[in-house]
Every structure is written in C-alpha cells, then in structure tokens.
Write an enzyme that holds these catalytic residues in place. Sequence first.
Site, PDB file in Angstrom:
ATOM      1  N   ARG A 229      -6.347   3.133   2.216  1.00 34.03           N
ATOM      2  CA  ARG A 229      -6.624   2.713   3.586  1.00 34.03           C
ATOM      3  C   ARG A 229      -7.612   1.542   3.547  1.00 34.03           C
ATOM      4  O   ARG A 229      -8.508   1.508   2.702  1.00 34.03           O
ATOM      5  CB  ARG A 229      -7.235   3.874   4.395  1.00 34.03           C
ATOM      6  CG  ARG A 229      -6.236   4.961   4.791  1.00 34.03           C
ATOM      7  CD  ARG A 229      -5.192   4.466   5.785  1.00 34.03           C
ATOM      8  NE  ARG A 229      -4.231   5.484   6.180  1.00 34.03           N
ATOM      9  CZ  ARG A 229      -2.973   5.562   5.722  1.00 34.03           C
ATOM     10  NH1 ARG A 229      -2.526   4.703   4.825  1.00 34.03           N
ATOM     11  NH2 ARG A 229      -2.147   6.494   6.166  1.00 34.03           N
ATOM     12  N   HIS A 277       1.732  -3.244   4.621  1.00 38.74           N
ATOM     13  CA  HIS A 277       1.769  -1.769   4.588  1.00 38.74           C
ATOM     14  C   HIS A 277       3.174  -1.273   4.210  1.00 38.74           C
ATOM     15  O   HIS A 277       3.811  -0.522   4.961  1.00 38.74           O
ATOM     16  CB  HIS A 277       1.335  -1.190   5.940  1.00 38.74           C
ATOM     17  CG  HIS A 277       0.817   0.220   5.824  1.00 38.74           C
ATOM     18  ND1 HIS A 277      -0.311   0.665   6.440  1.00 38.74           N
ATOM     19  CD2 HIS A 277       1.297   1.301   5.142  1.00 38.74           C
ATOM     20  CE1 HIS A 277      -0.513   1.941   6.167  1.00 38.74           C
ATOM     21  NE2 HIS A 277       0.460   2.351   5.369  1.00 38.74           N
TER      22      HIS A 277
END
Length: 314
Positions: A229, A277
């Site tokens: 993250r 992502h």
Amino acid sequence: MSSRVALITRLSKAAEDNWLTVLSAAMPRETIRPIHALSTEELDRVDIAIVANPDPVDLGRLPNLKWVHSLWAGVERLVLELKGFSHPIVRLIDPDLARTMAEAVLAWTLYLSRDMPAYGLQQRQGLWQQLPYRSAPDTRVGLLGLGALGRAAAQQLQLAGFAVSGWSRTEKKVEGVTTYFGPGGLEAMLKASDIVVCLLPLTAETTALLGTREFELLPANAGFINFGRGRIIKTLDLVAALDTGALKHAVLDVFENEPLDGKSSLWGHRGVTVLPHISAPTNPSTAAQIVADRIVQYRADGLLPDGIDFNRGY
Ligand code: NAP
C-alpha cells in the site's frame, strides 16, 4: 427461497452487476441480492453479506447478519470504516491471486535485476553499453511480509534462483528463506537486500514504516518494489533516496492517493516506474468460488468463520 445473502458495494453498477452474475453462478442454491434491491422484510432475513467497499450504514441495516465475506484481499479500508463491528469479516484469500502476485514479483524483480530501466534509458540515448551482469543467486531479494502473498512470491523467486529473505511481525519458518521478524529484524533484512519487495498490509504499525533511515540501510544500487500500500512508504523520503543515489530504482504499483495525481513528480522521475495498481487484480471467477465454498461450509456446519483481527489491523 428467501433472500439470505446481501451484496453490498460502492462499485459502479456495471461492476456490481458483474459480481452478482459470477457469485450467483458460483452458488446457485443461494439467493443473492444487492442490498438496495431488498425490501425491509428481506433485509431481516439476510444472515451473510458479501462486500466490496461497503457503506457501513448498509451493514447496519441487517439486524440478523451473522458474518461478512469481503471480495478484496486488502482490508485496511474495512478496518478503518467499520471500527467496533462485532461480526466476523472474512477477507479474500485466493491462491490464484497469490499466484498472480508471485508472477508480478518475479517479473518486476527481473526488471530490476536485469537492469531494464537502465537499458531503456540507454536506448533512448542511442547508447550501446553493456552493464555488469549480476546473477539471480547473487541477488538478495528481501520480502516485507510473509503472508499469503509473500510466501507465494518467495517460492517463485526461489525457483528463479534468487537468494530470498522475508520479514514478518511474528516469527516464521519458510523453507529456503532467511527469515526475520519484529522491529529488530527489519534493519537486519534491509541491510542484506539488493531488492526489497513490499507485500505488507497497511496498519497502524506499517503506516510510514519506510523512510530515509530505512532506505539508507540498503546496500548500494538497491531496488525497491511496492505492491503493498502507498502509505507504507514516505514518498518524499523515497524520492530523496532516489535523488541521492541511496536507491537506484523504485517500481511503484500503489500510492497514497489513487489514481496517482497527474501532477505528481513520480510520473517523470527517471528512477521510478509507475504502475496503475495492476500487480494482482482480483479474478472474479476464482474469488466467487472461494466465497461460495465458504458459504456452503457455513450452511453445512453453522460455524462462524474466523475474521480479520481489528486490533492487529489485518
Ligand atoms: P497476509 O496474509 O495478512 O500477510 C501479511 C504479512 O505482513 C504477514 O506476514 C504479517 O506478519 C506481515 N505483517 C503485518 N504487519 C506487520 C508488521 N507490523 N511488521 C512486520 N510484518 C508485518 O496478507 P496478504 O494476503 O499476503 O496481503 C498483503 C497485502 O498485499 C494486502 O494487505 C494488500 O494491502 C496488498 N495487496 C496488494 C495488491 C495489489 O494489486 N497491489 C493485491 C492484493 C493485496 P505475520 O505473518 O507475523 O502475521
């Protein structure tokens, strides 16, 4: 048959409809309905919710809810938004997702170890220059996180011949992997990693875990890959480490805010590869089957599944 499973998402209508189709196909004996399509009487009959970025208010509308299955592997948003939630929340643990992530870890580790960013730059400069070759066994890859994804990545890296180590919160033994744990183990592993791959969840402990001090512990010419993250790293410190040469190149798939702002300096930084992502997207058909299997098991034994640990944060 009465509605007993509610689908609660804040996805686009098309994405929610797609999940409804694959989930219904995976468990034909269940009646699954989006929460916004349920009457008050039907809401009362729901005992399981399947969620993707759910609105906490929606979960509060189910008086007979027993447990929740998330469609995502990462849970930080649930932990943040559902503080004090009393029912078990099961996160997605999908071997297919772990395989996809392990493939990404190998691909981008090779990208760094075989100097692809530098050769790309050389080509644009019309420069014919052979850089020193470092073999996989001579390249030490340190994995931050030895969970479902970290262990799959370790296996894939070992098969490719890399020297693999891994760091976790609690002590772990993984065959062929040098393991470290706890705050004390981090420094030792960073010092001994030519390429660091972050596969940690975002928790109170891992937020802003990696900054200038940690990047400076790495050996010369180290590479960094973040598939965990964005908020686990201090972005300004990362850029500074790249600018001073403490770090050679970073592959970033996750960011503090996504999509990455068009004005971010990361886009144009020659030491950064920006990915949108994509390292391990959820595969709806394998994920739906995993959720279905868990629900079938519950219908058979009536035992509540283990959920994520809100105190630990993952
Ligand atoms: P997991 O099975 O829960 O494993 C988490 C690992 O991190 C465990 O080894 C855990 O240690 C370790 N850890 C947690 N807190 C720590 C701390 N404070 N210090 C040291 N180690 C710590 O999770 P997973 O399934 O592998 O997934 C990891 C993360 O990947 C997810 O949370 C998500 O954020 C991210 N992800 C990214 C993508 C993408 O496309 N980029 C896709 C899926 C998931 P213990 O073993 O001691 O518990």
